[in-house]
Write an enzyme that holds these catalytic residues in place. Sequence first.
Site, PDB file in Angstrom:
ATOM      1  CE1 TYR A 139      46.693  35.997  48.644  1.00 14.70           C
ATOM      2  CE2 TYR A 139      45.839  33.762  48.663  1.00 14.70           C
ATOM      3  CZ  TYR A 139      46.294  34.880  49.341  1.00 14.70           C
ATOM      4  OH  TYR A 139      46.339  34.872  50.715  1.00 14.70           O
ATOM      5  CB  SER A 140      45.277  38.639  40.854  1.00 15.05           C
ATOM      6  OG  SER A 140      44.025  39.197  41.187  1.00 15.05           O
ATOM      7  CB  CYS A 320      43.452  44.792  39.589  1.00 14.56           C
ATOM      8  SG  CYS A 320      43.560  43.224  40.503  1.00 14.56           S
ATOM      9  CD  GLU A 360      40.706  39.673  39.880  1.00  9.69           C
ATOM     10  OE1 GLU A 360      40.107  38.881  39.137  1.00  9.69           O
ATOM     11  OE2 GLU A 360      41.949  39.642  40.067  1.00  9.69           O
ATOM     12  CE1 TYR A 362      43.491  42.824  46.972  1.00  9.53           C
ATOM     13  CE2 TYR A 362      42.928  42.392  44.663  1.00  9.53           C
ATOM     14  CZ  TYR A 362      43.818  42.848  45.616  1.00  9.53           C
ATOM     15  OH  TYR A 362      45.044  43.342  45.217  1.00  9.53           O
TER      16      TYR A 362
END
Length: 362
Positions: A139-140, A320, A360, A362
């Site tokens: 997790y960021s 992101c 980034e 995901y």
Amino acid sequence: ARSRKAKTRKMKAVILALALGGADALRATPRMGLLSGLFGGNKGTILTESPAGKKQDFLEASPYWDQSTVPVNTFKNKSPYTAKVVSCKRIVGPEATGETCHIIFDHKGNMPYWEGQSYGVIPPGTNPKNGKPHTVRLYSIASSRYGDDGGGTSVSLCVRRAVYVDPETGAEDPAKKGICSNFLCDAKPGAAVRITGAVGKGMLLPDDDGADIIMVATGTGVAPFRGFVQRLFIERTPASAAFEGRAWLLFGGPTSDSVLYKELWEQAAANKPGQFELTLAISREQTTSTGGKMYVQERLTERADELFERLAGGAHLYLCGLKGMQPGIEAALEQAAVARGLDFKTWIKALRKEKRYHVEVY
């Protein structure tokens, strides 16, 4: 260019130190090089007080912009750290799609991290498919290195509860829910959570105080940018005092109730007028000039001239969010690049080589 940047940094350090307290402050200022010798100071020391007098520089590198000491993997998957949940709060409105929570953990100062890094979380229990313990989920991090309380002992994560809705019945299927996200969103104060990290160096802030930062996020992808904004606009740190660039956040979500951390963005704009801008792309409420849904790539297209001007001037571009956002954004960038007579592959390769394109997903 590097030499000019170094000279600019030294001059800003001199001006800042003199403004804070004359020769005594100058003696303690980082980046002084030869000038520090004029007052008998030591190179590499940092200010002991922030501009507002509040000590919030105890987690800084020396000098603070030096990225050579970024903490990495203080705790690994085989030996995680057990942190305690401080709070877990829903942070979206009633009309938002799904539930997103802001979760604060107490790590007692044992798990250092920098803005832009990630933590791993290992949920309890075993995987029913193989009988083995659940694996780590990344997790960021959604706070600055000082944490939400500024004490340097906590960390925050921004987590969307993952659920599966049967397309035929419209009902949620508990058997297919996200294991880790539900564990975190259901966590109560005092709960123990196994954490690993910190990891990652690709999303760090620039080491140039004058560089613009352009942040493109969807949903919980805004997490690292919350940490950026805390550091540069909210906290009283050397980085905040020295930052002269502009920060532009483009945030995408389905509804107005899905916009995360509204108060923080408002405070950032108020603290440094003209240096922070928020641009929203609300897909179910806003439309493009041609009547289509408004996504972040459409916002980039609308302001492509400004975007490319800033990037040509040394700005850093950050993306992101869910991986599905990247193709649309890069397609918009390619279209804009071609319209300006640029070869997109060459242009984007140059940005990556200069470490000014940070992704980034995901």
